[in-house]
Design a protein around this motif. Structure first.
Motif, PDB file in Angstrom:
ATOM      1  N   ARG A 268     -11.204  -7.906   1.470  1.00  0.00           N
ATOM      2  CA  ARG A 268     -10.157  -8.098   2.441  1.00  0.00           C
ATOM      3  C   ARG A 268     -10.754  -8.727   3.841  1.00  0.00           C
ATOM      4  O   ARG A 268     -10.792  -8.038   4.869  1.00  0.00           O
TER       5      ARG A 268
ATOM      6  N   LYS B 133      -4.027   3.718  -1.402  1.00  0.00           N
ATOM      7  CA  LYS B 133      -4.843   4.120  -0.286  1.00  0.00           C
ATOM      8  C   LYS B 133      -5.581   5.524  -0.182  1.00  0.00           C
ATOM      9  O   LYS B 133      -4.648   6.469  -0.166  1.00  0.00           O
TER      10      LYS B 133
ATOM     11  N   THR C 270     -10.562  -2.072  -7.751  1.00  0.00           N
ATOM     12  CA  THR C 270     -10.785  -1.464  -6.152  1.00  0.00           C
ATOM     13  C   THR C 270     -10.674  -2.684  -5.289  1.00  0.00           C
ATOM     14  O   THR C 270     -10.812  -3.832  -5.709  1.00  0.00           O
ATOM     15  N   CYS C 271     -10.059  -2.301  -4.036  1.00  0.00           N
ATOM     16  CA  CYS C 271     -10.004  -3.580  -2.707  1.00  0.00           C
ATOM     17  C   CYS C 271     -10.663  -2.545  -1.772  1.00  0.00           C
ATOM     18  O   CYS C 271      -9.851  -1.790  -0.932  1.00  0.00           O
TER      19      CYS C 271
ATOM     20  N   MET D 251      -7.667   1.529  -2.929  1.00  0.00           N
ATOM     21  CA  MET D 251      -7.892   0.876  -1.497  1.00  0.00           C
ATOM     22  C   MET D 251      -8.438   1.815  -0.700  1.00  0.00           C
ATOM     23  O   MET D 251      -8.039   2.845  -0.642  1.00  0.00           O
ATOM     24  N   SER D 252      -9.233   1.640   0.363  1.00  0.00           N
ATOM     25  CA  SER D 252      -9.940   2.302   1.337  1.00  0.00           C
ATOM     26  C   SER D 252     -10.334   1.399   2.435  1.00  0.00           C
ATOM     27  O   SER D 252     -10.512   0.171   2.022  1.00  0.00           O
ATOM     28  N   HIS D 253     -11.052   2.082   3.518  1.00  0.00           N
ATOM     29  CA  HIS D 253     -11.360   1.150   4.651  1.00  0.00           C
ATOM     30  C   HIS D 253     -12.407   2.111   5.018  1.00  0.00           C
ATOM     31  O   HIS D 253     -12.779   3.078   5.096  1.00  0.00           O
TER      32      HIS D 253
ATOM     33  N   ALA E 134       0.882  -1.257   0.085  1.00  0.00           N
ATOM     34  CA  ALA E 134       0.116  -0.097  -0.031  1.00  0.00           C
ATOM     35  C   ALA E 134       0.829   1.249   0.079  1.00  0.00           C
ATOM     36  O   ALA E 134       1.926   1.442   0.556  1.00  0.00           O
TER      37      ALA E 134
ATOM     38  N   TRP F 207      -1.013  -0.850  -4.187  1.00  0.00           N
ATOM     39  CA  TRP F 207      -2.495  -0.522  -3.844  1.00  0.00           C
ATOM     40  C   TRP F 207      -2.440   1.000  -3.035  1.00  0.00           C
ATOM     41  O   TRP F 207      -1.784   1.086  -2.081  1.00  0.00           O
TER      42      TRP F 207
ATOM     43  N   HIS G 210      -4.368  -0.651  -7.856  1.00  0.00           N
ATOM     44  CA  HIS G 210      -5.552  -0.866  -7.364  1.00  0.00           C
ATOM     45  C   HIS G 210      -5.776   0.387  -6.426  1.00  0.00           C
ATOM     46  O   HIS G 210      -4.773   0.901  -5.660  1.00  0.00           O
TER      47      HIS G 210
END
Length: 367
Positions: free
Chosen positions: A211, A124, A191-192, A159-161, A100, A122, A157
């Protein structure tokens, strides 16, 4: 005779939970999150059990990835927090890791580095969690710079949370997802995004990768269970035995500060498990345990090496009786780590990852 406290790890249950995550999102790939020593379950053993099922693994940092590589794990490994120093890029490349990138200095370090083979990245984005990640306004420029440097970075990719994918109120989650969907569309980015709760409850968040983390270990991450989360199977059973029994008169105290007092003539069992093993010292009186597969509760404060439970309603219990602190008893009875966590004013993540190394792990299932 060895101290009877054991963390039994059911690797078949781990594989079952992974397949549940995978099958819920058939158009996504599921990276198995095994950071923090696989949430206390043993990262290398869990990775070996998931080989052939999981196309990639995710850890927090380089040191965790090195343990897996040294143990023979060859699948891709994602560093969820990226690097902490620019010099780590040499090891990232040597070990064939993915990483990341979430901040400017990481981006500049990567773009200044000259790898033999480009490093999968990735990117973020901070969509509302407000921990790590580029702002949505920055993300386009970051993406463009990495895409223009294919000799440094590849297989990009987004990525986020999610901060509230587990919550009953979907408002904030939907706000994050809408922002990310718009950004991914503009960048034409795979995306992830989906963590465990989003994997279980929000198929619209499923991307090229998901994930799953705590759900792999049988913990239900949702505020309100759904049909899928109720099919999760516990992986860890924290199991011990009664090592002493005390007969107390009504009114007699138990443990430090005498917090619990016998409301009637009572039998108290002493269990070989305490906060020195990772069991939460904040467990209140009545925190559930299983003795010979029957529910009872903690009586008195947890000590470093021992805790005490009320055996008054389980007259057959005695020295050597099985005690399950969470997980599945020999008779099949189940005590959820999530339920124990609520009594300790904490969450399953802290209980599972907090089981200390002096507690032996005993593995069952695939070698």
């Amino acid at each position: 005779m060895a101290r009877p406290l054991i963390a039994d790890i059911d690797l078949d249950a781990l594989r079952h939970n992974y397949c549940l995550a995978r099958d819920q999102a058939p158009h996504s790939r599921a990276v198995a999150v095994i950071k923090a020593d696989a949430y206390g379950h043993g990262a290398l053993a869990c990775a070996r059990a998931l080989e052939g099922l999981a196309p990639a693994f995710a850890v927090a940092c380089l040191e965790e990835a090195e343990v897996l590589r040294e143990g023979g794990i060859t699948a891709p490994i994602v560093l969820l927090e990226g690097i902490f120093e620019a010099v780590e890029l040499e090891r990232v490349e040597a070990l064939g890791l993915w990483m990341a990138v979430h901040t400017d200095w990481q981006l500049e370090a990567l773009l200044a580095y000259r790898p033999v083979c480009p490093i999968p990245v990735w990117v973020k984005v901070d969509s509302g969690m407000h921990r790590l990640g580029f702002s949505p306004a920055q993300a386009g420029a970051v993406w463009a710079r990495l895409a223009a440097a294919p000799d440094r970075a590849c297989d990009l990719h987004l990525m986020s949370h999610f901060a509230t994918a587990d919550a009953l109120d979907p408002g904030y989650f939907r706000r994050q997802l809408a922002l990310l969907d718009d950004l991914a569309l503009r960048l034409e980015a795979p995306t992830c995004l989906a963590n465990s709760p989003a994997t279980l409850a929000w198929p619209e968040a499923h991307g090229a990768w998901n994930r799953p983390g705590v759900m792999l270990y049988g913990s239900d991450p949702l505020e309100a269970s759904n049909e899928l989360s109720r099919r999760l199977s516990p992986v860890m059973t924290l199991r011990s035995e009664i090592i002493a029994v005390r007969e107390l008169a009504a009114g007699e105290p138990v443990g430090y500060a005498g917090r619990w007092r016998a409301p009637r003539p009572s039998r108290i069992g002493v269990v070989a498990c305490g906060y020195g093993d990772g069991y939460d010292r904040h467990a209140v009186d009545g925190t559930p345990v299983l003795v010979n597969g029957q529910r009872t509760g903690i009586a008195g404060k947890v000590s470093m090496d021992m805790l005490t439970v009320d055996l008054t309603e389980i007259p057959e219990a005695d020295i050597g009786s099985e005690v399950v602190l969470w997980g599945r008893a020999a008779n099949g009875a189940l005590l959820s780590v999530d339920e124990v966590g609520r009594h300790c004013d904490t969450i399953s993540y802290t209980l599972l990852s907090g089981v200390l190394p002096r507690v032996p792990r005993r593995y069952h299932g695939p070698d």
